[in-house]
Write an enzyme that holds these catalytic residues in place. Structure first.
Site, short mmCIF file in Angstrom:
data_model
loop_
_atom_site.label_atom_id
_atom_site.label_comp_id
_atom_site.label_asym_id
_atom_site.label_seq_id
_atom_site.Cartn_x
_atom_site.Cartn_y
_atom_site.Cartn_z
N ASP A 135 94.00 192.91 91.73
CA ASP A 135 93.59 193.83 92.78
C ASP A 135 94.71 194.75 93.24
O ASP A 135 94.56 195.45 94.23
CB ASP A 135 93.00 193.05 93.97
CG ASP A 135 93.99 192.07 94.56
OD1 ASP A 135 95.07 191.88 93.97
OD2 ASP A 135 93.68 191.49 95.61
N ASP A 153 85.79 188.16 102.56
CA ASP A 153 85.32 189.49 102.14
C ASP A 153 86.04 190.60 102.89
O ASP A 153 85.99 191.76 102.46
CB ASP A 153 83.82 189.63 102.43
CG ASP A 153 82.97 188.80 101.50
OD1 ASP A 153 83.25 188.81 100.29
OD2 ASP A 153 82.04 188.14 101.98
N TRP A 203 70.84 197.01 96.16
CA TRP A 203 71.60 198.27 96.24
C TRP A 203 70.97 199.33 95.32
O TRP A 203 70.54 200.40 95.77
CB TRP A 203 73.06 198.00 95.86
CG TRP A 203 74.02 199.14 95.99
CD1 TRP A 203 73.74 200.47 96.09
CD2 TRP A 203 75.45 199.05 96.02
NE1 TRP A 203 74.89 201.20 96.17
CE2 TRP A 203 75.96 200.35 96.13
CE3 TRP A 203 76.35 197.99 95.94
CZ2 TRP A 203 77.34 200.62 96.17
CZ3 TRP A 203 77.72 198.26 95.98
CH2 TRP A 203 78.20 199.57 96.10
N ASP A 243 81.65 197.91 92.15
CA ASP A 243 81.18 198.86 93.17
C ASP A 243 81.47 200.33 92.88
O ASP A 243 80.95 201.19 93.59
CB ASP A 243 81.81 198.57 94.56
CG ASP A 243 81.33 197.28 95.17
OD1 ASP A 243 80.47 196.62 94.57
OD2 ASP A 243 81.83 196.94 96.25
N LYS A 252 83.62 186.09 92.65
CA LYS A 252 84.25 185.94 93.96
C LYS A 252 84.61 184.47 94.11
O LYS A 252 83.72 183.61 94.17
CB LYS A 252 83.29 186.36 95.06
CG LYS A 252 83.88 186.23 96.46
CD LYS A 252 84.85 187.35 96.76
CE LYS A 252 85.49 187.19 98.13
NZ LYS A 252 86.43 188.26 98.43
C1 BGC Z 1 89.46 191.76 97.64
C2 BGC Z 1 90.47 191.35 96.61
C3 BGC Z 1 90.29 189.88 96.28
C4 BGC Z 1 88.86 189.64 95.89
C5 BGC Z 1 88.59 188.18 95.59
C6 BGC Z 1 88.08 191.44 97.18
O1 BGC Z 1 87.16 191.73 98.16
O2 BGC Z 1 89.61 193.11 97.91
O3 BGC Z 1 91.76 191.56 97.09
O4 BGC Z 1 91.18 189.49 95.29
O5 BGC Z 1 87.98 190.06 96.87
O6 BGC Z 1 88.64 187.41 96.72
#
Ligand code: BGC
Length: 630
Positions: free
Chosen positions: A254, A568, A401, A350, A562
């Site tokens: 990220d 989030d 969406w 996204d 996730k």
């Molecule tokens: C965040 C990332 C994170 C990912 C997994 C995303 O919403 O922006 O920084 O690594 O979620 O948790």
């Protein structure tokens, strides 16, 4: 991450009006086409070919597949297919790659926006799910634009007793009728040919589905957070929490530091890949698949604040994305010491969906007009696809969406054109992923989108707002078919992020509501317990299906993208060097907006840390509400 289309809310009343107009239009089309049928039928033999097949059938339901070919000498600018089901029990519940309507036993299918034009010899491939009982004969009177077609019909498979795959944790569907017992005959049994074992491909070969036959990488850092949280919780819940650590989760790249180090990042991309190689060596004979999320486009998360990133278009972000982020990733992934790993990449969650629905946000509009998202994704695909043990999956948002056809069709177009613009074209992707970091159930077990309640379809309920899709399985199936019609190979496979879409726990309904009031029925039957599908931040959901390969035809895997327990987003400003902001959609006292979630409360858990940081209260709830439970 933001997950809602603001456009759809504003357009609701208009949609209802349009529906009325569409009905009148459909009647006119029928009248006109029956006139055309009489006048053009003489050209039948050279106008169209329709191949009808039933690839999947179970007690009470089946999937129909239709290939329409233009066998005439001229291009069609739009098409209307008609046919008649021989049995009144055959009723279409859902269609894709075409607009399906049914009146009595007569079915009319019109093209969607992107497959109306069919040049001579080209084909398009609509499909549908429908009910049946007694028998399920194939229709024979196919006609396109009023011209009878030379159809061919493929045999229907024998019904298997209980074919619908139940969502783990949901009750097993009861077969509606007992399959007939075959009558014994005196014909001697045909000898069964010896079963040829499927050869294991040599390590590093690009296989069709990287998840099949592989062990998923366990991220040691996430597993350590899970175990520390479990120890702190203790008791039965603590024991359940500890077992969550045995599941594979994705590694989110990220920011540049997640690839190359620095800024407090303790395990870089190479560190994860080395750990994956260790895990492979500990279990010789089975490859390891590691899933990486490519997530650092300039103007990232352009319609929200929670996951804003470090790069901006105005500040040379696209060039930096290429040279400081994608190039180092590609260089590391190409190293021969990693060539036996299967490396699946989730490309920019996204991003392209935001260009479909969120252009009213300045940062999205800039991402669109500058071409930065499209070019960034194309650059990433070119670099990643060139490495034979790397697999690419493009994010298609989720049903809540892009599920409306006014979003679905432009979404398919944009993604298709983006991928077709890469060096390898449609071959540069292995598949698509939906529900990344969202909460939409894989299936709503107690209703279907077009089921009628009190004279109206389920999808017209307030919660669904006429969306065509109420769950991810139906949405992904339609998306996959649309992509194949748009030119992608049929080898593409879908992924669903099931890490938080289980919706178990004490408030999960145990069956369909008996109400005949549509909204009461939907609210009492749905397992998605949110008040609005636009709520996306730190919801009170539950962990869903465990990561698994080949969960259903057309699906490569259910995956956990996730990592459960990671936030989030934060509702209050927390200083950080990751570019992340405070997001009102993560504030439980915020009433949202009409655009984001219909002005409802956000239902977010309070006191959340920054996106991606460990959030124990969220983890506790996700485990308590897991379905299947731990
Ligand atoms: C965040 C990332 C994170 C990912 C997994 C995303 O919403 O922006 O920084 O690594 O979620 O948790």
């Amino acid at each position: 991450m933001l997950h809602i289309s603001p456009r759809k809310l504003r357009s609701l009343p208009l949609k209802s009006r349009l529906r009325g107009l569409a009905l009148i239009g459909a009647l006119l089309t029928l009248l006109v086409s029956s006139f055309l049928m009489q006048s053009q039928v003489t050209h039948a033999a050279s106008y169209c070919q329709v191949t009808y097949s039933v690839p999947n059938q179970w007690q009470g339901g089946f999937t129909g597949n239709i290939v329409i070919q233009n066998t005439s000498a001229s291009t069609w600018n739009n098409w209307t297919l008609t046919y008649t089901f021989p049995s009144a029990s055959q009723v279409v519940s859902q269609g894709w790659t075409g607009n399906f309507t049914q009146s009595g036993q007569n079915v009319t299918v019109t093209n969607v926006s992107w497959n109306g034009t069919l040049t001579p010899n080209s084909t398009t491939n609509p499909g549908f799910n429908a009910s049946w009982s007694g028998s399920n004969p194939a229709p024979t009177n196919f006609a396109v634009n009023g011209n009878a077609c030379n159809g061919s019909t493929q045999p229907t498979p024998t019904p298997t007793p209980v074919t619908p795959t139940p969502t783990p944790g949901s009750p097993t569907p009861t077969p509606t009728s007992v399959p007939p017992t075959p009558t014994p005959t005196s014909v001697p049994p045909t000898p069964t040919p010896p079963v040829t074992p499927t050869p294991t491909p040599p390590p590093g070969t690009h296989v069709d589905n990287p998840y099949a036959g592989a062990n998923g990488y366990i991220n040691p850092d996430w597993a350590a957070s899970v175990k520390a949280g479990a120890a702190q919780t203790g008791g039965t819940l603590g024991q359940q929490e500890a077992s969550v650590a045995n599941n594979s989760t994705a590694v989110w790249l990220d920011r540049i530091a997640a690839v190359t180090g620095g800024n407090g990042v303790t395990r870089t991309l190479s560190g994860h890949l080395d750990a994956a190689v260790d895990q492979a060596n500990a279990n010789p004979g089975k490859p390891v698949v590691i899933t990486l999320v490519i997530y650092d486009l300039p103007n990232r998360d352009c319609a929200a604040l929670a996951s804003n990133g470090e790069l901006s278009i105005a500040n040379n972000g696209l060039a930096n994305y290429k040279s400081q982020y994608i190039d180092p990733i590609a260089n590391i992934l190409s190293l021969s010491k990693y060539s036996n790993l299967r490396i699946a990449t989730i490309v920019e969650p996204d991003s392209l969906p935001n260009l479909i629905t969120n252009l009213s946000f300045a940062k999205c509009s800039e991402a669109n007009s500058s071409g930065a998202y499209v070019q960034g994704v194309q650059y990433a695909l070119n670099k990643l696809h060139a490495i034979s043990n790397v697999y690419t999956y493009i994010d298609i948002a989720h049903s809540g969406w892009l599920g409306w056809s006014s979003n679905f069709d432009p979404g398919v177009n944009l993604i298709t054109n983006t991928v077709k613009g890469t060096t390898a074209g449609v071959n540069s992707v292995d598949g698509f992923i939906s529900d990344t970091a969202n909460y939409v159930p894989t299936t709503e077990p107690y209703m279907t989108a077009n089921q009628q309640v009190g004279g109206n379809p389920v999808r017209s309920a307030n919660f669904y707002q006429w969306n065509q899709y109420i769950d991810e399985a139906s949405y992904d199936t339609a998306m996959r078919n649309a992509f194949i019609s748009a030119g992608f190979p049929s080898s593409i496979g879908m992924l669903i992020d099931t890490s938080r879409n289980g919706w178990g726990g004490p408030n999960r309904p145990g069956g369909a509501s008996s109400s005949t009031d549509l909204n009461t029925f939907v609210n009492g039957s749905k397992i998605d317990l949110r008040v609005h599908r636009g709520n996306w931040c730190n919801q009170k959901g539950g962990i869903g299906a465990r990561p698994v390969a080949n969960p259903a035809p057309g699906f490569d895997a259910y995956v956990w993208i996730k990592p459960p327990g990671e936030s989030d987003g934060a509702s209050q400003a927390i200083s950080n060097d990751e570019g992340k902001g405070a997001d009102p959609m993560c504030d439980p006292t915020f009433h949202g907006s009409n655009q984001a979630n219909g002005g409802n409360l956000t239902e977010a858990l309070p006191n959340a840390p920054l996106a991606g940081h460990w959030f124990q209260a969220e983890f506790d709830l996700l485990v308590k509400n897991a379905s299947p439970s731990f």
